[in-house]
Scaffold this active site. Structure first.
Site, mmCIF file in Angstrom:
data_model
loop_
_atom_site.group_PDB
_atom_site.id
_atom_site.type_symbol
_atom_site.label_atom_id
_atom_site.label_comp_id
_atom_site.label_asym_id
_atom_site.label_seq_id
_atom_site.Cartn_x
_atom_site.Cartn_y
_atom_site.Cartn_z
ATOM 1 N N GLU A 187 -16.845 69.856 92.513
ATOM 2 C CA GLU A 187 -15.661 70.681 92.230
ATOM 3 C C GLU A 187 -15.955 72.209 91.743
ATOM 4 O OE1 GLU A 187 -12.363 69.940 88.627
ATOM 5 O OE2 GLU A 187 -14.351 68.674 88.640
ATOM 6 N N LYS A 243 -6.304 68.899 92.564
ATOM 7 C CA LYS A 243 -6.233 68.137 91.755
ATOM 8 C C LYS A 243 -5.132 67.591 91.014
ATOM 9 C CE LYS A 243 -9.704 67.477 88.030
ATOM 10 N NZ LYS A 243 -10.824 68.203 87.159
ATOM 11 N N CYS A 303 -12.648 64.678 90.500
ATOM 12 C CA CYS A 303 -13.196 64.559 89.298
ATOM 13 C C CYS A 303 -12.336 63.723 88.250
ATOM 14 C CB CYS A 303 -13.620 65.616 88.655
ATOM 15 S SG CYS A 303 -15.036 65.326 87.235
#
Length: 647
Positions: free
Chosen positions: A44, A111, A163
């Site tokens: 990330e 995300k 994540c």
């Protein structure tokens, strides 16, 4: 059916170092483990660095990251590459992964679930939607799909969640899996904390079982931006089994962990496991993107595992165990890595340390020396010299004695320095302390004494030491280590502009109780990075003391405060768990039944008063590493008002 090879790269990045991060990405792509991979996964925000903080607001950060992607997309046209970066789209800034293939940016995946607890503060910088996106953006010279997709190749399909998406109850991949997703990529910037890798293993192993797929996690590694340490530790979990794990807490710029799999094996498991007697017609349909031209050369279709892969696959338990550190070994290697990167990225030549003969300063010295040994073991004997650091000058220590210091603590400090082979100085500072006291006495017109002026007379000793050790550090071109721990930070048991002085406080993320147990673990021969020491043996036969009062008073830390195990227990319950005083009292009474209830109640009241009045001190402590499940650093862990009416 060919075997598909995936390479997961753990990367040591630096915020805003676009050239350095780009070069590390290229070197990782050129490494033997990556060269013949069908897909290479990076962590990330690996292009910009994760810890840019409010620099994320600067447009040059987004445009520079876009320029890097424009370069990367042309480098390996026959491989699928996934890299992380910030992207400004519409009116919002997103945390994205770019999927590259065939000389193009195939898609940008934002995300959905932003990390916003503990050390993470993503909602300050990034926007997230409440549902899947399917739009397009002009980016890096291409018209690029922007949103959430399933990517289809000739032989296998994959999805991407970033994540926190993998940690959330509402995983994007829960929808992907029902549309035939074979592989779920989870690039992360997941910070180190004791035992956290065990949780990651559980999360990805269980998700792979539920979704009947291959889950691939990769992570940043190293002390990226000063306070947070990332541990690497790439994970491959297939249909409920942890099949491969990469190195953790590596001192290398990157590590590549690869795994070969057969998509048909995953699909066969799906066929046996998935049943939907009453299909849900309202189920969300995730759009697909076809990666045209993704094929595997003839020689790669039959190559199977490399010799290294075969060894790891056959004996993976043995290899996995090499990454299973004890909590004390985790502490050792994490702090050593933090110290190494702090030196390397600050371009400083070493550390200076004021040794007191106590546990905290001894721990700092042991960790700097262990850092040196681990660096040489992992990166070669010239690793430090290549950074312009002379090994013999890496650590310089000084013992500043007054009439209140015992001969024993000086002996411990000197013995430890000799055992570590570092430079050691010992200087008397009574004259400097007396001069300071006399100057104030001359303007006040009175003589200071221990009965009336105990605290000021203690503090002046610590404060006189500070400019002297700073002078030594400046002359050496060093960073000055502050030796305070979390227990001291909680109750303000430190002298501001005295022993709290420093460039970095590597121990402020752990309790005094933990540090003492860590030293005992070393002496028991359990730490593979540090061997037992005679100085530690002597030290552990003494009581922790600040040695600021006359020796005749037999000053001890736990007499000034309370027993450290009780302090740690109260701290966790009141600060981390947010318990009420009444509940805290009942639980501490159960943990320490030999202590009278009145005594424990008094300890709780004392802790609360000291904690409340010490926030201004915590605001001024040097940067510290986040190590435990919680911390007190107001910048990255625990925010508390300087002025409050809590009782």
């Amino acid at each position: 059916m060919p075997k598909i090879k995936i390479a997961a790269v753990t990367l040591n990045t630096t915020p805003l170092d676009f050239i350095g991060n780009y070069e590390s990405i290229i070197k990782a792509m050129e490494s033997p483990e990556s060269r013949d991979a069908d897909c290479i996964l990076f962590p990330e925000l690996c292009i910009s660095g994760y810890g840019c903080e409010d620099a994320f607001y600067k447009p040059y950060v987004w445009t520079r990251a876009e320029e890097i992607v424009k370069e990367l997309k042309t480098i390996s046209k026959n491989q699928i590459i996934l890299v992380g970066l910030p992207v400004f789209f519409g009116s919002f800034l997103y945390n994205c992964m770019a999927v590259l293939f065939g000389g193009k940016v195939v898609a940008l995946v934002p995300k959905l679930n932003l990390a916003n607890t503990g050390v993470h503060y993503e909602r300050r910088w990034f926007h997230s939607e409440s549902d899947f996106l399917n739009s397009s953006i002009s980016f890096a010279g291409d018209k690029v799909p922007f949103g959430h997709f399933i990517f289809q190749t000739k032989y296998w399909n994959f999805g991407v969640e970033i994540c926190e998406d993998s940690w959330s109850v509402q995983k994007p991949s829960s929808d992907y899996s029902l549309q035939g997703m074979d592989v779920l990529f989870s690039p992360g910037a997941s910070h180190f904390a004791f035992g956290k890798q065990k949780i990651r293993r559980q999360i990805f192993t269980e998700a792979s079982r539920n979704q009947c797929n291959l889950q691939v996690f990769t992570n940043l590694t190293g002390n990226e931006s000063g306070r947070i340490i990332f541990e690497g530790g790439a994970i491959f979990a297939s249909t409920g089994t942890l099949v491969k794990e990469g190195p953790r807490l590596s001192f290398s710029p990157f590590q590549v962990t690869s795994y070969d799999f057969n998509p048909m094996d995953l699909r066969a498991t799906k066929a046996r496991s998935f049943r939907e007697p009453k299909p849900n017609t309202n189920r969300r349909v995730v759009p697909t993107i076809l990666l045209d031209g993704v094929s595997i050369e003839k020689d790669k279709m039959t190559h199977g595992f490399s010799l290294l892969d075969k060894r790891i696959e056959v004996t993976h338990e043995e290899d996995l165990n090499s990454f299973h550190f004890t909590v004390y070994e985790e502490f050792t290697k994490a702090v050593c890595l933090g110290l190494y990167d702090y030196l390397r990225k600050s371009k400083t030549k070493g550390y200076t340390l004021s040794l007191s003969g106590g546990a905290d300063s001894a721990t700092c010295a042991l960790l700097v020396n262990a850092m040196k040994e681990i660096t040489k073991r992992e990166n070669g004997d010239v690793a430090l010299s290549s950074l312009g650091i002379k090994e013999e000058n890496l650590l310089v220590t000084i013992y500043q004695k007054t009439e209140n210091n015992s001969n024993l603590t000086e002996e411990i400090a000197k013995t430890l320095s000799e055992e570590l082979g570092c430079r050691f100085y010992s200087i008397p500072i009574d004259a400097a302390v007396s001069t300071s006291v006399q100057l104030i006495e001359s303007v006040l017109g009175k003589t200071l004494n221990w009965k009336e002026h105990d605290l000021p007379l203690q503090n002046i000793q610590a404060r006189v030491r500070s400019p002297l050790v700073w002078l030594l550090a400046n002359l050496e071109g060093h960073l000055l280590l502050s030796t305070g721990n979390r227990s001291e930070a909680a109750v303000g048991y430190t002298t501001m502009d005295g022993d709290s002085s420093g460039s970095l406080a590597p121990l402020a993320g752990v309790s005094k109780e933990f540090l003492l147990d860590w030293l005992d673990d070393i002496q028991n021969g359990n730490n593979r990075f540090i061997s037992p020491k005679e100085s530690i043996r002597i030290l552990r036969n003494t009581k922790p003391t600040a040695e600021l009062k006359p020796l005749s008073e037999h000053q001890e830390d736990e007499k000034d405060l309370m027993p450290y195990p009780i302090l740690q227990s109260i701290e966790k319950k009141l600060v981390s768990l947010g318990m009420r005083d009444e509940d805290c009292l009942e639980m501490v009474k159960q943990e320490f039944p030999w202590e009278p209830a009145e005594t424990i109640s008094g300890y709780i009241k004392k802790f609360k008063k000291l904690f409340m009045t010490s926030q201004w001190k915590r605001e001024r402590l040097p940067p510290s590493f986040h190590l435990d499940e919680y911390g007190l650093d107001p910048k990255s862990s625990y925010r508390y008002p300087i002025l409050s009416g809590e009782t």
